[in-house]
Motif scaffolding. Structure first.
Motif, PDB file in Angstrom:
ATOM      1  N   SER A  53       0.848  -1.185   0.000  1.00 36.42           N
ATOM      2  CA  SER A  53       0.000   0.000   0.000  1.00 36.42           C
ATOM      3  C   SER A  53       0.886   1.237   0.000  1.00 36.42           C
ATOM      4  O   SER A  53       1.506   1.565   1.011  1.00 36.42           O
ATOM      5  CB  SER A  53      -0.927  -0.001   1.218  1.00 36.42           C
ATOM      6  N   ASP A  54       0.957   1.868  -1.166  1.00 34.65           N
ATOM      7  CA  ASP A  54       1.712   3.119  -1.282  1.00 34.65           C
ATOM      8  C   ASP A  54       0.712   4.228  -0.987  1.00 34.65           C
ATOM      9  O   ASP A  54      -0.102   4.577  -1.822  1.00 34.65           O
ATOM     10  CB  ASP A  54       2.284   3.218  -2.701  1.00 34.65           C
ATOM     11  N   THR A  55       0.778   4.754   0.238  1.00 37.82           N
ATOM     12  CA  THR A  55      -0.255   5.665   0.725  1.00 37.82           C
ATOM     13  C   THR A  55       0.146   7.112   0.522  1.00 37.82           C
ATOM     14  O   THR A  55       1.114   7.584   1.102  1.00 37.82           O
ATOM     15  CB  THR A  55      -0.467   5.439   2.235  1.00 37.82           C
ATOM     16  N   GLN A  85      -0.933  13.654   3.623  1.00 39.00           N
ATOM     17  CA  GLN A  85      -0.148  14.767   4.143  1.00 39.00           C
ATOM     18  C   GLN A  85      -0.536  15.087   5.588  1.00 39.00           C
ATOM     19  O   GLN A  85      -1.620  14.703   6.035  1.00 39.00           O
ATOM     20  CB  GLN A  85      -0.431  16.024   3.314  1.00 39.00           C
ATOM     21  N   THR A  86       0.315  15.853   6.255  1.00 44.72           N
ATOM     22  CA  THR A  86      -0.019  16.339   7.598  1.00 44.72           C
ATOM     23  C   THR A  86      -1.404  16.975   7.571  1.00 44.72           C
ATOM     24  O   THR A  86      -2.226  16.766   8.465  1.00 44.72           O
ATOM     25  CB  THR A  86       1.018  17.402   8.036  1.00 44.72           C
ATOM     26  N   GLU A  87      -1.658  17.735   6.533  1.00 48.69           N
ATOM     27  CA  GLU A  87      -2.911  18.481   6.410  1.00 48.69           C
ATOM     28  C   GLU A  87      -4.119  17.570   6.237  1.00 48.69           C
ATOM     29  O   GLU A  87      -5.221  17.910   6.655  1.00 48.69           O
ATOM     30  CB  GLU A  87      -2.841  19.421   5.197  1.00 48.69           C
ATOM     31  N   GLY A 138      -0.122  20.916  -3.150  1.00 47.22           N
ATOM     32  CA  GLY A 138       1.296  21.240  -3.323  1.00 47.22           C
ATOM     33  C   GLY A 138       2.059  20.180  -4.100  1.00 47.22           C
ATOM     34  O   GLY A 138       3.248  20.329  -4.356  1.00 47.22           O
ATOM     35  N   ASP A 139       1.374  19.103  -4.495  1.00 45.81           N
ATOM     36  CA  ASP A 139       2.018  18.029  -5.254  1.00 45.81           C
ATOM     37  C   ASP A 139       1.588  18.043  -6.714  1.00 45.81           C
ATOM     38  O   ASP A 139       0.467  18.434  -7.034  1.00 45.81           O
ATOM     39  CB  ASP A 139       1.650  16.658  -4.659  1.00 45.81           C
ATOM     40  N   GLY A 140       2.485  17.565  -7.565  1.00 39.37           N
ATOM     41  CA  GLY A 140       2.147  17.319  -8.955  1.00 39.37           C
ATOM     42  C   GLY A 140       1.756  15.857  -9.106  1.00 39.37           C
ATOM     43  O   GLY A 140       2.152  15.014  -8.303  1.00 39.37           O
ATOM     44  N   HIS A 160      11.064  13.790   5.151  1.00 35.45           N
ATOM     45  CA  HIS A 160      10.846  14.956   6.009  1.00 35.45           C
ATOM     46  C   HIS A 160      10.640  16.185   5.145  1.00 35.45           C
ATOM     47  O   HIS A 160      11.437  16.479   4.269  1.00 35.45           O
ATOM     48  CB  HIS A 160      12.049  15.213   6.940  1.00 35.45           C
ATOM     49  N   ARG A 161       9.579  16.895   5.441  1.00 34.39           N
ATOM     50  CA  ARG A 161       9.271  18.103   4.668  1.00 34.39           C
ATOM     51  C   ARG A 161      10.067  19.271   5.190  1.00 34.39           C
ATOM     52  O   ARG A 161       9.970  19.617   6.359  1.00 34.39           O
ATOM     53  CB  ARG A 161       7.801  18.428   4.862  1.00 34.39           C
ATOM     54  N   ILE A 162      10.815  19.914   4.318  1.00 35.20           N
ATOM     55  CA  ILE A 162      11.640  21.039   4.751  1.00 35.20           C
ATOM     56  C   ILE A 162      11.415  22.192   3.783  1.00 35.20           C
ATOM     57  O   ILE A 162      11.517  22.021   2.574  1.00 35.20           O
ATOM     58  CB  ILE A 162      13.129  20.611   4.766  1.00 35.20           C
TER      59      ILE A 162
HETATM   60  C1  WTA Z   1       4.886  13.501   0.028  1.00 34.49           C
HETATM   61  C2  WTA Z   1       3.491  12.603   5.255  1.00 34.49           C
HETATM   62  C3  WTA Z   1       4.234  10.389  -3.012  1.00 34.49           C
HETATM   63  C4  WTA Z   1       4.047  14.475  -0.770  1.00 34.49           C
HETATM   64  C5  WTA Z   1       2.343  11.591   5.290  1.00 34.49           C
HETATM   65  C6  WTA Z   1       3.212  15.160   0.286  1.00 34.49           C
HETATM   66  C7  WTA Z   1       4.159  11.302  -0.916  1.00 34.49           C
HETATM   67  C8  WTA Z   1       4.163  15.218   1.447  1.00 34.49           C
HETATM   68  C9  WTA Z   1       3.612  10.107  -0.401  1.00 34.49           C
HETATM   69  C10 WTA Z   1       3.469  15.253   2.770  1.00 34.49           C
HETATM   70  C11 WTA Z   1       3.409   9.011  -1.308  1.00 34.49           C
HETATM   71  C12 WTA Z   1       3.808  11.554   1.195  1.00 34.49           C
HETATM   72  N1  WTA Z   1       3.741   9.213  -2.593  1.00 34.49           N
HETATM   73  N2  WTA Z   1       4.454  11.430  -2.213  1.00 34.49           N
HETATM   74  N3  WTA Z   1       2.943   7.831  -0.917  1.00 34.49           N
HETATM   75  N4  WTA Z   1       3.406  10.300   0.908  1.00 34.49           N
HETATM   76  N5  WTA Z   1       4.276  12.159   0.103  1.00 34.49           N
HETATM   77  O1  WTA Z   1       3.022  16.291   5.565  1.00 34.49           O
HETATM   78  O2  WTA Z   1       4.897  15.389  -1.418  1.00 34.49           O
HETATM   79  O3  WTA Z   1       5.086  14.974   6.156  1.00 34.49           O
HETATM   80  O4  WTA Z   1       2.781  16.440  -0.102  1.00 34.49           O
HETATM   81  O5  WTA Z   1       2.980  13.868   5.416  1.00 34.49           O
HETATM   82  O6  WTA Z   1       4.967  14.037   1.342  1.00 34.49           O
HETATM   83  O7  WTA Z   1       4.399  15.172   3.819  1.00 34.49           O
HETATM   84  P1  WTA Z   1       3.907  15.125   5.307  1.00 34.49           P
END
Ligand code: WTA
Length: 695
Positions: free
Chosen positions: A458-460, A463-465, A547-549, A573-575
């Protein structure tokens, strides 16, 4: 007290297009390859027969219903939980939303008026159902041989003791509590204790520096902070108490004082005697907690009362306090956990994420416990003492569902087959991936080597949001494609839009947006509802912008292609580039900095910084280290640039805007197609920068 205050939206500006990289750019940078669109991996018949959702048709029926009648769909599921007072149902409506900034303030509500408690639902409910003796947590320490466990009964008692302590310290419903802990059981215990009394937890990942911790403390003004003295991570010992002390003195200097610092004595890492101490403020956890009663009354809260704040990085400015409320978050995290991992009683579940990030909130703590799952908590790192550690843990606890990040997979992949094959892994049934797009080669290794071609992945994507999974496979329901998150979860309506905000249909690339709310939508950015609207709802009117493509293929599968804004994803990690730039500029000899992402074999992306020094300052290796340390100091070691590239000047347009497109090309050494540089104020800068690549 913290409340989701809805500001008016009078101050909205349209997002400047410069904040969003062009889609072509982001697609070129990803590893997505059309060949994988035609490689299908389906679960075997036996798996499918037992799966919760056993076919695509069943999914489609449920999905359609979730869109046609979200209120009925979600209230049916919500009814499985305990509500002290059921939500009022006028005409069957359980939710309200306005996602359209043109129609007034953005607002989302689910089950409003209903009274519940997520801690009660995650613990007491199971104990009352006779499951109190079942394991809740298996805790595995940093070093092999160090372990512990808690049953649901024991966990509930410990949560109650801490909740009573917090009440004793004057923490009331709506008050914030800061938690700065590594992966000890006390971390989820602390979260649940807050939830029990209606306090709002703000967990700060224990890799953040004192500056970052202080910034978050200043924002949410907690009465109490819960921490520990030190922690072992791999071969290192990290003194957390010193960081907390520094953070609290920074906060104090800015007028915010935290009354109590509850400190867990983690004596494996550091003795009490060696721990710096401030009498009156600091309290040893073990000295006080056992004196408190093991029962504690529940604070029944409104479904829309805040549950937690979690800070995350954006493309500009300081970190944003993402605020989640109680009812919708509870229902959604529990449901996504159950379906996306095909969870069933008896499963042993291990998610390697730290509770300092959203994955640890939703899928270490709340989602699994709400399902009465047995959860492995791991204090350490995947490659300590060696690259076989994860599989050793899988065998030790008979883990059946294993959830990790692509960066961990890639780093273990480098260690070869032996550390994997040495362990049986036969308990594994379902695998998961999160944090960044998983590249097809890592996907295949995970599938073939780790899962022995037996376990769906499961490639989930979420986002935090979003609080919970948005696009994810349901194991067994349909064939997987390596690198695709496949289809939306129930109730989620993805939309790919173009630069003009027009939704595009069929096979296409677009900005990934979501139409309409889902139960665990974040309700605001704490203290800044205007920023919530500007960042997420103003760029494409009528939608939430992720914010993603994203790419959608001919079979309707979704392929995430990475961030299209100035957010860098290092090891999941989002930076924010702006945060790293401001940390660099805090160095007294740095005049200006521009940060871009480059691809990295293990961490996915890495931080690459162009730095202009103050007049008269010479480049040196020492200075390079000094600049990296500035970032460690301001943010934390995980945000440290991989490379500092000296820049006599930065490429800017005549209006003074830094052209990051060009910097990205220089950083990744793609010099053939730098594009049009004639609009630069000084085109010579580009050659100068290229010449300095290896200096
Ligand atoms: C990226 C983490 C592709 C994406 C749960 C998103 C992913 C950001 C995936 C959120 C995935 C997270 N495939 N990209 N399965 N999971 N992302 O808020 O860019 O730490 O916008 O949440 O991680 O990061 P956050």
């Amino acid at each position: 007290a913290i409340s989701p205050a809805h500001a008016t939206n009078g101050t909205l500006k349209h997002v400047s297009s410069s904040a969003v990289a062009s889609l072509d750019d982001s697609l070129v940078r990803s590893e997505r390859n059309v060949q994988y669109e035609h490689e299908l991996f389906d679960a075997d018949r036996k798996f499918k027969e037992r799966a919760l959702v056993s076919s695509k048709d069943k999914y489609i029926a449920m999905y359609n219903r979730s869109l046609q009648d979200p209120d009925a769909f979600w209230s049916e599921i919500a009814s499985e939980f305990y509500w002290e007072t059921r939500w009022p149902e006028e005409n069957g409506k359980v939710h309200f939303e306005n996602f359209d900034v043109r129609k007034g303030p953005v607002k989302v509500e689910w089950f409003k008026g209903g009274k519940t408690n997520i801690c009660y639902n995650a613990l007491d409910r199971h104990v009352h159902a006779g499951k109190g003796d079942q394991i809740a947590f298996y805790w595995e320490g940093n070093s092999p041989g160090l372990d512990a466990s808690l049953t649901y009964n024991q966990l509930l008692q410990q949560v109650c003791q801490l909740a009573n302590f917090l009440k004793d310290k004057g923490v009331k419903k709506g008050d914030a509590v800061a938690i700065y802990l590594p992966m000890l059981m006390e971390l989820p215990i602390a979260m649940l204790a807050c939830a029990r009394i209606g306090a709002v937890h703000s967990v700060i990942f224990a890799g953040f520096s004192a500056e970052s911790l202080a910034q978050r403390v200043l924002d949410c003004k907690p009465k109490v902070i819960i921490t520990c003295n030190a922690v072992c991570r791999g071969p290192k010992i990290i003194n957390l108490k010193d960081i907390v002390d520094e953070a609290l003195s920074i906060s104090l200097a800015h007028g915010v004082s935290v009354d109590s610092c509850l400190t867990y004595a983690n004596e494996v890492a550091m003795s009490r005697e060696k721990t710096a101490w401030q009498d009156g403020r600091d309290i040893w956890y073990q000295d006080v907690i056992s004196d408190y009663a093991t029962t504690c009354d529940i604070e029944w809260v409104d479904a829309e009362d805040p549950l937690f704040l979690l800070y995350t990085s954006g493309s500009t400015g300081k970190p944003k306090g993402v605020l989640h409320t109680t009812g919708g978050y509870m229902v959604y995290t529990a449901t996504t956990f159950k379906y996306a991992f095909d969870y069933r009683e008896g499963d042993i579940y291990w998610c390697t994420a730290d509770c300092g990030w959203i994955t640890g909130h939703s899928y270490v703590t709340y989602g699994p416990l709400l399902n009465c799952a047995k959860v492995v908590l791991f204090e350490g790192v995947p490659n300590y003492p060696d690259a076989g550690r994860c599989w050793e843990i899988v065998d030790k606890y008979h883990v059946s569902i294993f959830y990790t990040a692509p960066t961990a997979i890639r780093s273990l992949m480098r260690a070869g087959l032996e550390p994997v094959k040495r362990h049986s892994r036969k308990s594994l049934r379902v695998l998961g991936s999160v944090g960044e797009p998983i590249n097809p080669s890592a996907w295949k290794w995970y599938y073939e080597v780790v899962g022995d071609k037996r376990c769906p992945i499961s490639d989930t994507w979420w986002q935090t949001e979003t609080g919970g999974f948005m696009i994810t496979p349901l194991p067994g329901a349909w064939p997987l494609k390596p690198g695709s998150a496949t289809y939306p979860f129930f109730g989620v309506q993805p939309a790919l839009v173009d630069e003009n905000g027009k939704e595009i249909e069929g096979v296409c690339n677009g900005y990934l947006c979501i139409k309409g709310s889902w139960p665990s939508t974040f309700r605001t950015l704490y203290g800044d509802h205007a920023r919530y609207e500007t960042t997420y709802f103003a760029p494409f009117k009528g939608y939430y912008f992720s914010g993603d493509g994203c790419h959608r293929d001919a079979d309707g599968y979704y392929w995430l292609t990475g961030r299209v804004d100035d957010v860098i994803n290092v090891s999941g990690h989002r930076i924010g580039t702006a945060e790293v730039e401001s940390a660099l500029v805090s160095h007294p000899q740095c005049a200006e900095a521009a940060v871009v992402a480059v691809d990295h074999e293990v961490t996915g992306q890495a931080i690459y910084a162009f730095v202009t020094l103050k007049l008269g300052v010479q480049y040196s290796e020492e200075l390079r280290t000094g600049l990296k340390n500035a970032v460690r100091h301001e943010i934390g070691a995980f945000a440290q640039p991989a490379k500092i590239h000296w820049a006599p000047a930065l490429p800017k347009t005549r209006s003074g805007k830094i052209m990051r497109r060009i910097l990205r090309k220089i950083a990744s050494k793609e010099l053939e197609n730098l594009g049009d540089i004639s609009t630069l104020a000084d085109p010579h800068v580009v050659q100068e920068l290229i010449d300095l690549t290896d200096v």
